[in-house]
Design an enzyme around this catalytic site. Sequence first.
Site, PDB file in Angstrom:
ATOM      1  N   MET A  30      35.537   7.124  -7.280  1.00 53.50           N
ATOM      2  CA  MET A  30      34.233   6.810  -6.690  1.00 53.50           C
ATOM      3  C   MET A  30      33.372   8.077  -6.666  1.00 53.50           C
ATOM      4  SD  MET A  30      34.794   3.812  -3.966  1.00 53.50           S
ATOM      5  CE  MET A  30      35.381   4.776  -2.597  1.00 53.50           C
ATOM      6  N   HIS A  37      41.232  14.787  -7.863  1.00 48.02           N
ATOM      7  CA  HIS A  37      40.835  13.940  -9.002  1.00 48.02           C
ATOM      8  C   HIS A  37      41.124  14.660 -10.316  1.00 48.02           C
ATOM      9  CE1 HIS A  37      37.897  12.301  -5.902  1.00 48.02           C
ATOM     10  NE2 HIS A  37      38.511  11.206  -6.313  1.00 48.02           N
ATOM     11  N   GLN A  61      34.352  -2.931  -1.709  1.00 46.58           N
ATOM     12  CA  GLN A  61      35.533  -2.482  -0.951  1.00 46.58           C
ATOM     13  C   GLN A  61      35.179  -1.819   0.366  1.00 46.58           C
ATOM     14  OE1 GLN A  61      36.711   0.299  -4.265  1.00 46.58           O
ATOM     15  NE2 GLN A  61      37.454   1.558  -2.603  1.00 46.58           N
ATOM     16  N   LYS A 149      47.796   9.754  -2.103  1.00 48.03           N
ATOM     17  CA  LYS A 149      47.244   9.796  -0.741  1.00 48.03           C
ATOM     18  C   LYS A 149      46.937   8.361  -0.297  1.00 48.03           C
ATOM     19  CE  LYS A 149      42.997  11.139   0.161  1.00 48.03           C
ATOM     20  NZ  LYS A 149      42.400   9.951   0.820  1.00 48.03           N
ATOM     21  N   ASP A 150      46.457   7.557  -1.275  1.00 49.14           N
ATOM     22  CA  ASP A 150      46.190   6.144  -1.000  1.00 49.14           C
ATOM     23  C   ASP A 150      47.449   5.344  -1.333  1.00 49.14           C
ATOM     24  OD1 ASP A 150      43.291   6.249  -0.293  1.00 49.14           O
ATOM     25  OD2 ASP A 150      43.197   7.171  -2.258  1.00 49.14           O
ATOM     26  N   SER A 186      37.374  13.061  -0.845  1.00 53.78           N
ATOM     27  CA  SER A 186      35.913  13.201  -0.943  1.00 53.78           C
ATOM     28  C   SER A 186      35.284  13.170   0.435  1.00 53.78           C
ATOM     29  CB  SER A 186      35.343  12.055  -1.780  1.00 53.78           C
ATOM     30  OG  SER A 186      36.000  12.002  -3.013  1.00 53.78           O
ATOM     31  N   ARG A 187      35.977  12.553   1.389  1.00 53.51           N
ATOM     32  CA  ARG A 187      35.420  12.463   2.741  1.00 53.51           C
ATOM     33  C   ARG A 187      35.473  13.788   3.483  1.00 53.51           C
ATOM     34  NH1 ARG A 187      35.177   6.862   4.352  1.00 53.51           N
ATOM     35  NH2 ARG A 187      36.082   5.604   2.689  1.00 53.51           N
TER      36      ARG A 187
END
Length: 280
Positions: A30, A37, A61, A149-150, A186-187
């Site tokens: 994203m 990444h 999502q 991580k996900d 990214s957060r």
Amino acid sequence: MKVFTKRHEIEAFLNEQRSQGMEIGFVPTMGALHEGHLSLIAYALQQTDISVCSIFVNPTQFNDKADLERYPRMPEKDLAMLAEAGCQVVFLPEVEEIYPEPDSRRFSFGLLDEVLEGARRPGHFNGVAQVVSIFFDIVKPDRAFFGSKDYQQVMVIKELVRQLQLDIEIVSCPILREADGLAMSSRNMLLTGAERKAATLIPDVLAMSRQMKVKGASIRVIRQSVMNILAKDPLYKLDYFEICDGETLKAMDTWDDAAKPVALIACFVGKIRLIDNLVY
Ligand code: PAF
């Protein structure tokens, strides 16, 4: 590096590559890219001939509009990073290109979609499945690379591939961490200075939970200790900390190492929700 924004153009290009026997590796993102990444791109470059990265903030999502709006977008910087990393193909579509019509498909992932992220973010994994299946249809990769991580997302995508009977290998890649242990995300760039400092408590409590397990603590005691520690920090709001069967995500009450236990955590640091996990 070739950059495509139109579905039919990237499809034509990749069909040509495939007809020449090239294996295609795919890294869906994203955007707001970071080293994590880029490590996925590096795996794709090592394991396949052509690495394709998509950058698309998928609206379906997000169940929280504010979260979608504040999601960082920096395509120019992303493209520069991807070119530097040696990525060969980027797909950067507009929302209408991916969803010319609203996607009404409903996937069913059973328990995988009912616990942890699935329970807290209703519809989230359905949206992930929608967009990933569309991208798989466009890119038709041999292998697709996802960050662990996900953890739950990787499980959902493996199940999606199984249900749709796609001939795609899903490669789950290790979590990349900052020097202080915070999982790259990214957060993280949305955190204030104080929140960023405080966020290291997440990997710290995960590491502590592992040490407690080694010393023989029960799951109940570990959970309580993690909750107590986070409750003391005013910047934190714990969403969940669970120790689950690593293959089904069923919450565990007692240790069973054959179930490959994994600790999964989600918490708000200020307004920003972060997730992390540790396979024991
Ligand atoms: O993990 C992500 O960044 C997203 O969920 C994904 C897989 C790119 C789908 O939008």
